[in-house]
Design an enzyme around this catalytic site. Structure first.
Site, mmCIF file in Angstrom:
data_model
loop_
_atom_site.group_PDB
_atom_site.id
_atom_site.type_symbol
_atom_site.label_atom_id
_atom_site.label_comp_id
_atom_site.label_asym_id
_atom_site.label_seq_id
_atom_site.Cartn_x
_atom_site.Cartn_y
_atom_site.Cartn_z
ATOM 1 C CG ASP A 234 -8.288 -4.270 -2.979
ATOM 2 O OD1 ASP A 234 -7.489 -3.335 -3.183
ATOM 3 O OD2 ASP A 234 -9.520 -4.128 -2.974
ATOM 4 C CG HIS B 55 -2.066 0.924 1.123
ATOM 5 N ND1 HIS B 55 -1.993 2.257 1.394
ATOM 6 C CD2 HIS B 55 -3.331 0.679 0.720
ATOM 7 C CE1 HIS B 55 -3.172 2.811 1.184
ATOM 8 N NE2 HIS B 55 -4.009 1.884 0.771
HETATM 9 C C1 SDX Z 1 -6.153 0.208 -2.918
HETATM 10 O O1 SDX Z 1 -4.341 4.625 -1.869
HETATM 11 C C2 SDX Z 1 -5.321 4.031 -1.314
HETATM 12 O O2 SDX Z 1 -5.776 4.377 -0.239
HETATM 13 C C3 SDX Z 1 -5.905 2.884 -2.120
HETATM 14 C C4 SDX Z 1 -6.947 2.026 -1.393
HETATM 15 C C5 SDX Z 1 -8.213 2.788 -1.127
HETATM 16 O O3 SDX Z 1 -8.938 2.389 -0.211
HETATM 17 O O4 SDX Z 1 -8.517 3.735 -1.898
HETATM 18 O O5 SDX Z 1 -6.415 1.561 -0.170
HETATM 19 C C6 SDX Z 1 -7.335 0.824 -2.248
HETATM 20 O O6 SDX Z 1 -5.858 0.569 -4.018
HETATM 21 C C7 SDX Z 1 -5.324 -0.800 -2.161
HETATM 22 C C8 SDX Z 1 -4.075 -1.279 -2.966
HETATM 23 C C9 SDX Z 1 -4.561 -2.350 -3.943
HETATM 24 N N1 SDX Z 1 -3.471 -2.676 -4.905
HETATM 25 C C10 SDX Z 1 -2.892 -3.892 -4.848
HETATM 26 O O7 SDX Z 1 -3.078 -4.743 -3.977
HETATM 27 C C11 SDX Z 1 -1.933 -4.150 -6.011
HETATM 28 C C12 SDX Z 1 -0.630 -4.732 -5.466
HETATM 29 N N2 SDX Z 1 0.059 -3.678 -4.708
HETATM 30 C C13 SDX Z 1 1.038 -2.892 -5.400
HETATM 31 O O8 SDX Z 1 0.779 -2.673 -6.744
HETATM 32 C C14 SDX Z 1 1.535 -1.700 -4.584
HETATM 33 O O9 SDX Z 1 1.730 -2.125 -3.306
HETATM 34 C C15 SDX Z 1 0.707 -0.426 -4.563
HETATM 35 C C16 SDX Z 1 0.358 0.045 -5.940
HETATM 36 C C17 SDX Z 1 -0.537 -0.624 -3.771
HETATM 37 C C18 SDX Z 1 1.578 0.620 -3.907
HETATM 38 O O10 SDX Z 1 2.627 0.853 -4.815
HETATM 39 P P1 SDX Z 1 3.877 1.697 -4.356
HETATM 40 O O11 SDX Z 1 3.434 2.979 -3.732
HETATM 41 O O12 SDX Z 1 4.867 1.748 -5.456
HETATM 42 O O13 SDX Z 1 4.446 0.765 -3.200
HETATM 43 P P2 SDX Z 1 5.736 1.037 -2.412
HETATM 44 O O14 SDX Z 1 6.393 2.319 -2.833
HETATM 45 O O15 SDX Z 1 5.397 0.879 -0.968
HETATM 46 O O16 SDX Z 1 6.691 -0.168 -2.870
HETATM 47 C C19 SDX Z 1 7.843 -0.353 -2.141
HETATM 48 C C20 SDX Z 1 8.549 -1.523 -2.782
HETATM 49 C C21 SDX Z 1 8.780 -1.346 -4.271
HETATM 50 O O17 SDX Z 1 9.978 -2.023 -4.554
HETATM 51 P P3 SDX Z 1 11.376 -1.125 -4.670
HETATM 52 O O18 SDX Z 1 11.130 -0.110 -5.742
HETATM 53 O O19 SDX Z 1 11.558 -0.510 -3.285
HETATM 54 O O20 SDX Z 1 12.423 -2.162 -5.009
HETATM 55 O O21 SDX Z 1 7.750 -2.725 -2.644
HETATM 56 C C22 SDX Z 1 7.479 -3.255 -3.912
HETATM 57 C C23 SDX Z 1 7.652 -2.122 -4.906
HETATM 58 O O22 SDX Z 1 8.033 -2.635 -6.189
HETATM 59 N N3 SDX Z 1 6.100 -3.721 -3.873
HETATM 60 C C24 SDX Z 1 5.701 -4.960 -4.149
HETATM 61 C C25 SDX Z 1 4.310 -4.956 -3.957
HETATM 62 N N4 SDX Z 1 3.914 -3.739 -3.585
HETATM 63 C C26 SDX Z 1 5.029 -2.973 -3.540
HETATM 64 N N5 SDX Z 1 6.363 -6.073 -4.552
HETATM 65 C C27 SDX Z 1 5.616 -7.186 -4.742
HETATM 66 N N6 SDX Z 1 4.274 -7.259 -4.572
HETATM 67 C C28 SDX Z 1 3.584 -6.155 -4.180
HETATM 68 N N7 SDX Z 1 2.261 -6.225 -4.021
#
Ligand code: SDX
Length: 430
Positions: free
Chosen positions: A365, A307
């Site tokens: 989710d 998140h």
């Molecule tokens: C919702 O914003 C909100 O409030 C949204 C929401 C709402 O109620 O409106 O809460 C609803 O959208 C929840 C999120 C649902 N999405 C997913 O479950 C999809 C999977 N999650 C990812 O796509 C991701 O975690 C995000 C999009 C949710 C967040 O993306 P960010 O901001 O890029 O995450 P981050 O900066 O914290 O990531 C840090 C690291 C990164 O790696 P590095 O660049 O540091 O090497 O963690 C990695 C990311 O690549 N990472 C993941 C991951 N999520 C982040 N790696 C593997 N699997 C994942 N799910």
């Protein structure tokens, strides 16, 4: 009088004192509104990770503590003590209603649940196998073609009617999209049913026989609506605010929010998560998918995990996980393989260095799809249910923005890294 806090920026030999504003809760903010006019520089923050786009009184999130409040009330208390229409009242008006206010509000919503009969024709233009989100974007946007008496955003009475109509009609439209995809007749709302029961009735009843709404399922449905109702300045809410800042009508703004929510990184994750759990299929295959999630060269991400804000458990995921056990027991669905995979995946991931170091936890989710599938919804209806739940959050944030005297059209700038100025070359000179 609290000491005024400032931040000093030293740039190109000059000092700029920027005011630091303090919130009720959460981090201070550095006020950069005059930065460009005084220092001729922009700030740079793709994805707005460190940017407060507005001030708001509606929802507060603490990502480190895993806290979520609607108008100051913790989500855990609202999910167990309140119900969705009471939460809608709270989000819209800022306070919990007394008994008369609640009855009046529920009556107003109930009386707006039907849609204009001609809107049925919009569905005929879609293929039966259209994704219901495509239908919802189109039909909700088309509400501005019907409800002309509630699109003047400068009239608070019209803003109020539009809010009531959207909260009342979006579930009807979502249910119609579902029925259309099945080739079944639309089911009209019933005024004697509560909000969640009405939605289940419009989705699952057929004219050929009576349909009994199970109160326990209705309660679980209502709780899912509450958990999704609002969430600060997430991508779809920011989309609604940006669309609203141009003066677009509320129906167009909510349609924009639905479109943004559809993405798998946002609201589309509930569908993507269940499809991922099904693809994993068994506990034995979890390590293979965890390896892919950690592989920088593999675009695969663990859907339902991580998140932008929560670096601890998403408090909604905790409530949803408890609800999943209750609903599956109620439905007599024991040893659901998808739920077993989800629980084992969560256990292993939360012990894995990659997820621990990056503070990746299950989000809202991760478990919602398991409940919705057990209730009989296809995965294509998961995000429409998120959209109808979030409509009250979107419209509450929209109303707050419209009423804000600071409100102006949102217009971010950029860091231009394109070509320097150059002159046109005629075709024969290239
Ligand atoms: C919702 O914003 C909100 O409030 C949204 C929401 C709402 O109620 O409106 O809460 C609803 O959208 C929840 C999120 C649902 N999405 C997913 O479950 C999809 C999977 N999650 C990812 O796509 C991701 O975690 C995000 C999009 C949710 C967040 O993306 P960010 O901001 O890029 O995450 P981050 O900066 O914290 O990531 C840090 C690291 C990164 O790696 P590095 O660049 O540091 O090497 O963690 C990695 C990311 O690549 N990472 C993941 C991951 N999520 C982040 N790696 C593997 N699997 C994942 N799910």
């Amino acid at each position: 009088m609290a000491e005024e806090k400032t931040a000093r920026l030293h740039l190109a030999g000059k000092d700029y004192d920027l005011a630091v504003l303090s919130p009720t809760a959460g981090p201070d903010v550095v006020d950069i509104r005059k930065l460009y006019s005084e220092a001729d520089v922009f700030t740079y923050d793709p994805g707005f990770t460190s940017t407060a786009s507005c001030d708001s009184t509606i929802t507060y999130i603490d990502g480190d503590k895993g806290e979520l409040w609607y108008r100051g009330y913790p989500i855990e208390q609202l999910a167990s003590e309140s119900h969705y229409l009471e939460v809608c009242y709270l989000l819209l008006y800022g306070e919990l209603p007394n008994k008369d206010q609640l009855v009046d509000f529920e009556t107003r919503i109930t009386r707006h649940t039907m849609v204009h009969e001609q809107m049925h024709y919009f569905f005929r233009g879609f293929r039966r196998d259209s994704h219901p989100m495509a239908t919802m974007v189109g039909v909700v946007g088309a509400m501005s073609a019907f409800y002309h008496d509630s699109i003047d955003i400068n009239d608070p009475v019209q803003r109020e009617i539009a809010s009531i109509r959207l909260i009342a009609k979006v579930p009807t439209i979502a249910a119609m999209a579902y029925k259309y995809s099945l080739g079944q007749p639309f089911v009209y709302p019933r005024n004697e049913l509560d909000y969640a029961s009405n939605f289940l009735h419009m989705c699952f009843s057929v004219p050929a026989e009576p349909y009994h709404v199970d109160p326990a399922l209705s309660r679980a449905m209502d709780r899912i609506f509450t958990l999704h109702a609002d969430h600060e300045q997430n991508a779809s809410t920011s989309t609604v605010r940006l669309a609203g800042s141009s003066g677009a009508n509320p129906f167009a703004c909510i349609a924009a929010g639905i479109a943004c929510l559809w993405g798998p990184a946002h609201g589309g994750a509930n569908q993507a998560c269940l499809e991922m759990l099904r693809e994993i299929g068994s506990v034995e295959r979890i390590p293979e998918f965890l390896a892919r999630a950690k592989d920088k060269n593999d675009p695969f991400r663990l859907m339902g995990f991580g998140h932008r804000v929560y670096k601890n458990f998403d408090p909604r995921a905790k409530v949803m996980k408890e609800s999943a056990d209750e609903v599956l027991d109620l439905l007599g669905v024991h040893n659901n393989p998808t739920l077993q995979v989800a629980k084992e995946l969560e256990r292993i991931a939360l012990e894995d260095e990659y997820f621990v170091s990056k503070k990746l936890y299950p989000n809202v989710d991760f478990y919602s799809g398991i409940i919705l599938e057990a209730m009989g919804f296809p995965t294509s209806m998961f995000t429409p249910i998120f959209a109808l739940s979030r409509t009250v959050g979107w419209i509450s944030q929209w109303k707050e923005m419209i009423a804000d005297p600071q409100n102006k059209i949102g217009r971010p700038r950029q860091l231009y890294v394109g070509s320097p100025r150059r002159d046109y070359k005629p075709l024969d000179a290239r």
